[in-house]
Each structure stands twice: as C-alpha cells, then as structure tokens.
Design a protein around this motif. Sequence first.
Motif, PDB file in Angstrom:
ATOM      1  N   UNK A   6      -0.440  -1.389  19.471  1.00  0.00           N
ATOM      2  CA  UNK A   6      -0.746  -1.581  18.052  1.00  0.00           C
ATOM      3  C   UNK A   6      -0.466  -0.297  17.284  1.00  0.00           C
ATOM      4  N   UNK A   7      -0.819   0.838  17.873  1.00  0.00           N
ATOM      5  CA  UNK A   7      -0.529   2.128  17.236  1.00  0.00           C
ATOM      6  C   UNK A   7       0.953   2.338  17.018  1.00  0.00           C
ATOM      7  N   UNK A  14       4.245   2.613   8.939  1.00  0.00           N
ATOM      8  CA  UNK A  14       4.074   3.813   8.122  1.00  0.00           C
ATOM      9  C   UNK A  14       5.369   4.587   7.964  1.00  0.00           C
ATOM     10  N   UNK A  15       6.140   4.676   9.024  1.00  0.00           N
ATOM     11  CA  UNK A  15       7.427   5.381   8.968  1.00  0.00           C
ATOM     12  C   UNK A  15       8.381   4.697   8.004  1.00  0.00           C
ATOM     13  N   UNK A  16       8.417   3.373   8.031  1.00  0.00           N
ATOM     14  CA  UNK A  16       9.277   2.630   7.100  1.00  0.00           C
ATOM     15  C   UNK A  16       8.836   2.875   5.660  1.00  0.00           C
ATOM     16  N   UNK A  17       7.527   2.838   5.408  1.00  0.00           N
ATOM     17  CA  UNK A  17       7.025   3.051   4.051  1.00  0.00           C
ATOM     18  C   UNK A  17       7.349   4.459   3.550  1.00  0.00           C
ATOM     19  N   UNK A  18       7.164   5.463   4.384  1.00  0.00           N
ATOM     20  CA  UNK A  18       7.496   6.837   3.985  1.00  0.00           C
ATOM     21  C   UNK A  18       9.006   6.962   3.783  1.00  0.00           C
ATOM     22  N   UNK A  19       9.785   6.283   4.613  1.00  0.00           N
ATOM     23  CA  UNK A  19      11.239   6.275   4.436  1.00  0.00           C
ATOM     24  C   UNK A  19      11.655   5.664   3.109  1.00  0.00           C
ATOM     25  N   UNK A  20      10.986   4.587   2.709  1.00  0.00           N
ATOM     26  CA  UNK A  20      11.260   3.971   1.407  1.00  0.00           C
ATOM     27  C   UNK A  20      10.941   4.962   0.291  1.00  0.00           C
ATOM     28  N   UNK A  21       9.852   5.690   0.422  1.00  0.00           N
ATOM     29  CA  UNK A  21       9.489   6.697  -0.580  1.00  0.00           C
ATOM     30  C   UNK A  21      10.585   7.751  -0.710  1.00  0.00           C
ATOM     31  N   UNK A  22      11.098   8.209   0.410  1.00  0.00           N
ATOM     32  CA  UNK A  22      12.165   9.220   0.388  1.00  0.00           C
ATOM     33  C   UNK A  22      13.416   8.656  -0.281  1.00  0.00           C
ATOM     34  N   UNK A  23      13.784   7.435   0.056  1.00  0.00           N
ATOM     35  CA  UNK A  23      14.962   6.812  -0.553  1.00  0.00           C
ATOM     36  C   UNK A  23      14.788   6.686  -2.063  1.00  0.00           C
ATOM     37  N   UNK A  24      13.607   6.287  -2.512  1.00  0.00           N
ATOM     38  CA  UNK A  24      13.367   6.140  -3.948  1.00  0.00           C
ATOM     39  C   UNK A  24      13.442   7.480  -4.676  1.00  0.00           C
ATOM     40  N   UNK A  25      12.944   8.528  -4.066  1.00  0.00           N
ATOM     41  CA  UNK A  25      13.036   9.860  -4.685  1.00  0.00           C
ATOM     42  C   UNK A  25      14.486  10.304  -4.757  1.00  0.00           C
ATOM     43  N   UNK A  26      15.234  10.110  -3.685  1.00  0.00           N
ATOM     44  CA  UNK A  26      16.645  10.499  -3.677  1.00  0.00           C
ATOM     45  C   UNK A  26      17.413   9.710  -4.733  1.00  0.00           C
ATOM     46  N   UNK A  42       6.827   4.498  -7.841  1.00  0.00           N
ATOM     47  CA  UNK A  42       6.843   3.633  -6.665  1.00  0.00           C
ATOM     48  C   UNK A  42       6.931   4.469  -5.397  1.00  0.00           C
ATOM     49  N   UNK A  43       7.709   5.547  -5.455  1.00  0.00           N
ATOM     50  CA  UNK A  43       7.821   6.444  -4.302  1.00  0.00           C
ATOM     51  C   UNK A  43       6.485   7.083  -3.984  1.00  0.00           C
ATOM     52  N   UNK A  44       5.745   7.481  -5.017  1.00  0.00           N
ATOM     53  CA  UNK A  44       4.427   8.079  -4.795  1.00  0.00           C
ATOM     54  C   UNK A  44       3.494   7.068  -4.126  1.00  0.00           C
ATOM     55  N   UNK A  45       3.532   5.828  -4.605  1.00  0.00           N
ATOM     56  CA  UNK A  45       2.703   4.770  -4.036  1.00  0.00           C
ATOM     57  C   UNK A  45       3.046   4.565  -2.563  1.00  0.00           C
ATOM     58  N   UNK A  46       4.336   4.405  -2.271  1.00  0.00           N
ATOM     59  CA  UNK A  46       4.767   4.215  -0.889  1.00  0.00           C
ATOM     60  C   UNK A  46       4.445   5.443  -0.038  1.00  0.00           C
ATOM     61  N   UNK A  51       1.885   7.094   4.141  1.00  0.00           N
ATOM     62  CA  UNK A  51       1.397   8.249   4.881  1.00  0.00           C
ATOM     63  C   UNK A  51       0.070   7.960   5.567  1.00  0.00           C
ATOM     64  N   UNK A  52      -0.808   7.228   4.885  1.00  0.00           N
ATOM     65  CA  UNK A  52      -2.094   6.863   5.487  1.00  0.00           C
ATOM     66  C   UNK A  52      -1.895   5.921   6.670  1.00  0.00           C
ATOM     67  N   UNK A  53      -0.993   4.963   6.514  1.00  0.00           N
ATOM     68  CA  UNK A  53      -0.710   4.026   7.608  1.00  0.00           C
ATOM     69  C   UNK A  53      -0.055   4.763   8.774  1.00  0.00           C
ATOM     70  N   UNK A  54       0.846   5.664   8.462  1.00  0.00           N
ATOM     71  CA  UNK A  54       1.488   6.472   9.508  1.00  0.00           C
ATOM     72  C   UNK A  54       0.450   7.304  10.249  1.00  0.00           C
ATOM     73  N   UNK A  55      -0.464   7.926   9.513  1.00  0.00           N
ATOM     74  CA  UNK A  55      -1.524   8.718  10.143  1.00  0.00           C
ATOM     75  C   UNK A  55      -2.404   7.843  11.031  1.00  0.00           C
ATOM     76  N   UNK A  56      -2.721   6.643  10.567  1.00  0.00           N
ATOM     77  CA  UNK A  56      -3.540   5.728  11.367  1.00  0.00           C
ATOM     78  C   UNK A  56      -2.821   5.345  12.653  1.00  0.00           C
ATOM     79  N   UNK A  57      -1.541   5.045  12.542  1.00  0.00           N
ATOM     80  CA  UNK A  57      -0.765   4.684  13.731  1.00  0.00           C
ATOM     81  C   UNK A  57      -0.705   5.821  14.730  1.00  0.00           C
ATOM     82  N   UNK A  58      -0.464   7.028  14.232  1.00  0.00           N
ATOM     83  CA  UNK A  58      -0.430   8.190  15.120  1.00  0.00           C
ATOM     84  C   UNK A  58      -1.809   8.435  15.731  1.00  0.00           C
TER      85      UNK A  58
END
Length: 127
Positions: A6-7, A14-26, A42-46, A51-58
């Motif tokens: 599950x982690x 979380x990685x996908x969401x942070x990746x979307x944020x990076x793409x939106x900023x670029x 939208x990038x800030x939201x993602x 980031x929180x979901x990524x931290x939870x998974x890790x």
Amino acid sequence: MTVRTAGGLVTLEGTVAVGVAVVLVVRGLLGHDQTVTSGYGTAAWFGVLGGAVLAAGLGLLLGQRWGRAIAVIAQLLLLPVTWSLLTDSHQPVYGTLLGLVAVTALVLLFTPSSTRWVAGDYPVEPD
C-alpha cells in the motif's frame, strides 16, 4: 507486506501529483496561457497535497504508522475523482487506472494484518 505494498501505491500517487505540479510550473515559465486556469495555483495545490501523499507513502514504506491515516483519507478523496474521470470527464483509461490503485490501496490498508500492525502499540484489554 500489505502495508508496504500500500505504501508503494501511495508513494506512486504522490510522485505523480508532485510530477504534475512540476509540469504545471514549467508550462507557466514557458509562457503557456494562464488566463483561464492558474497553472501556478494548480501546481501549488498538487504540490502541497501530492507532497503530503508522497510523505505518507514513504512513511508506510519505512514502517511509520502515521502514514496510514493520510493514505486512507487520500484514497477516499480519490474515489470521487475516479468517478468523475469515468463519467463526466470521459477519461475511462485514467479513471480505471486511478480507481484500481485507490481501491487496491484501501483494501490493503484495511486487511487484518494491516489493522493489527497499526494497533500494535495499544495494550489489549482483558475480556
């Protein structure tokens, strides 16, 4: 094993969401149109939620119990997103993939072995 699996799924989300944020900023930095939707907002939201979901998974991958609560809430919030992708957005492939990941993660987080793991530090009351 179920918690770590599950982690892994939650870390992927979380990685996908942070990746979307990076793409939106670029995209914003490259001058794409920001008048209809704020790519930076939208990038800030993602970024924050991802980031929180990524931290939870890790955290789950590393055996931290606190990650389960965030992961469960994230999966529950992704179920309506899945429904929207399958119906109104006409994106059945993305909806199906997201739904499979979210439901699988939820099932894994609520298996008996996972709930025993979470409750491991609590004393058991005598019957």
